[in-house]
Design a protein around this motif. Structure first.
Motif: not given
Ligand code: AFP
Length: 326
Positions: A256-277
């Motif tokens: 509802p507050n467009p400033e709070k959108n996160r079009p790229h998500g929240k998680l960090r690629l190198m040490y969160e997403a890639s690790v669990v992937a």
């Protein structure tokens, strides 16, 4: 008396079977020492006053807990002492941390205390790490590696005494601490095909901020699965590895507050997403981003890049990937 296989013996067997050096053992010993040290601080943190806010913000604009800083410093100490690391990327440092450019052999990307909203409650947090190797055949340019180029990835769920490690093209194993505080008894982790056990995990408070196709997918599918959410990726993913299903942290595009959108998500690629992937792939699962692109194919352009994440059992992730592609 019954003795379980220790992590060191397990890894020694693995390295010898594959004709590998012992450098990786030394690096893993450093990471385990760091994790045990962090766990000790975490378990005794409330008494020592280590669980409060440090009063400043980190590179992501979030409050830094005193524990985050302690965990970061402990990890850098052990990585430095190992002599095996070229440079490290930590959630707690804006810049790449040079360690041993000449003699180092590995790059380590880590989040030493993931899930900091659990810290004031003493509830589980994660220590997540991915490891890539320097180019041994020619000059090394130190570029940021995509998850498909990691040689290993793992996580400690602190303070539960569990450690999960995935080795490239070899599998994913879970270890538990024994009475001497050694990690022992490797248990191969293979995602369950029994859909009755599958779980869905996402932050329900955000569901109306997801893309409409993701919201529709949730509405059509959520009743088929048990729902669990802890708010610490390591803890939530730990369950998915055991039971199957899917963890997701979609892009936030309808806030509802467009400033709070996160079009790229929240998680960090190198040490969160890639690790669990990476751990998920080695356990027979898969992971994609908001465009349905495999997470492990995403080439980082900067150390703290964010990504949306859908990770877990292949049929579930494949199903939502079709919706995302569409
Ligand atoms: P924090 O360390 O800021 O709590 O973030 C943890 C995390 O990166 C990951 O471990 C969780 O899965 C996710 O964020 C939780 O985010 P929400 O609080 O938005 O659900």
């Amino acid at each position: 008396m019954r003795f379980e296989q220790t992590f060191t013996n397990f890894l020694l067997d693995h390295q010898e079977k594959h004709n590998r050096t012992y450098h990786f053992l030394i690096l893993m010993d450093a990471l385990i020492s760091a994790a045990k040290h962090i766990e000790h601080y975490y378990l005794t943190g409330a008494l020592k006053g280590n669980l409060g806010l440090a009063g400043n913000v980190n590179v992501q604009g979030e409050d830094v807990m005193r524990m985050d800083q302690i965990a970061h410093e402990i990890t850098i100490h052990y990585l430095r002492a190992s002599g095996r690391v070229i440079h490290a990327i930590s959630e707690e440092s804006e810049k790449i941390i040079p360690i041993n450019n000449e003699g180092g052999r590995y790059f380590v990307y880590f989040d030493p205390l993931d899930g900091s909203s659990n810290v004031p409650h003493g509830l589980p947090v994660g220590f997540l790490f991915g490891i890539a190797k320097r180019n041994l055949d020619g000059p090394e340019d130190g570029h940021l590696r995509a998850g498909k180029d990691y040689i290993a990835a793992g996580m400690f769920v602190i303070p539960t005494g569990t450690f999960t490690l995935a080795l490239k093209d070899a599998g994913t194993w879970r270890f538990h601490t024994d009475e001497t505080m050694d990690f022992v008894k490797p248990i191969p982790m293979i995602l369950s095909e029994d859909t009755k056990e599958w779980e869905l995990s996402f932050n329900p408070a955000h569901r109306h901020t997801y893309a409409k196709n993701v919201q529709n997918w949730i509405e059509q599918n959520e009743r088929k699965y048990v729902f669990r959410y802890l708010g610490s990726l390591a803890g939530d993913f730990h369950r998915i590895l055991s039971n199957g299903g899917m963890f997701m942290y979609p892009a936030i595009v309808n806030h509802p507050n467009p400033e709070k959108n996160r079009p790229h998500g929240k998680l960090r690629l190198m040490y969160e997403a890639s690790v669990v992937a990476f751990m998920c792939r080695e356990a027979g699962g898969t992971a994609v981003d908001e465009t349905g692109t495999p997470t492990l194919d995403l080439q980082p352009k900067e150390p703290h890049q964010r990504t949306a994440l859908y990770v877990g059992s292949k049929p579930l992730v494949g199903d939502i990937a079709q919706v995302l592609h569409g």
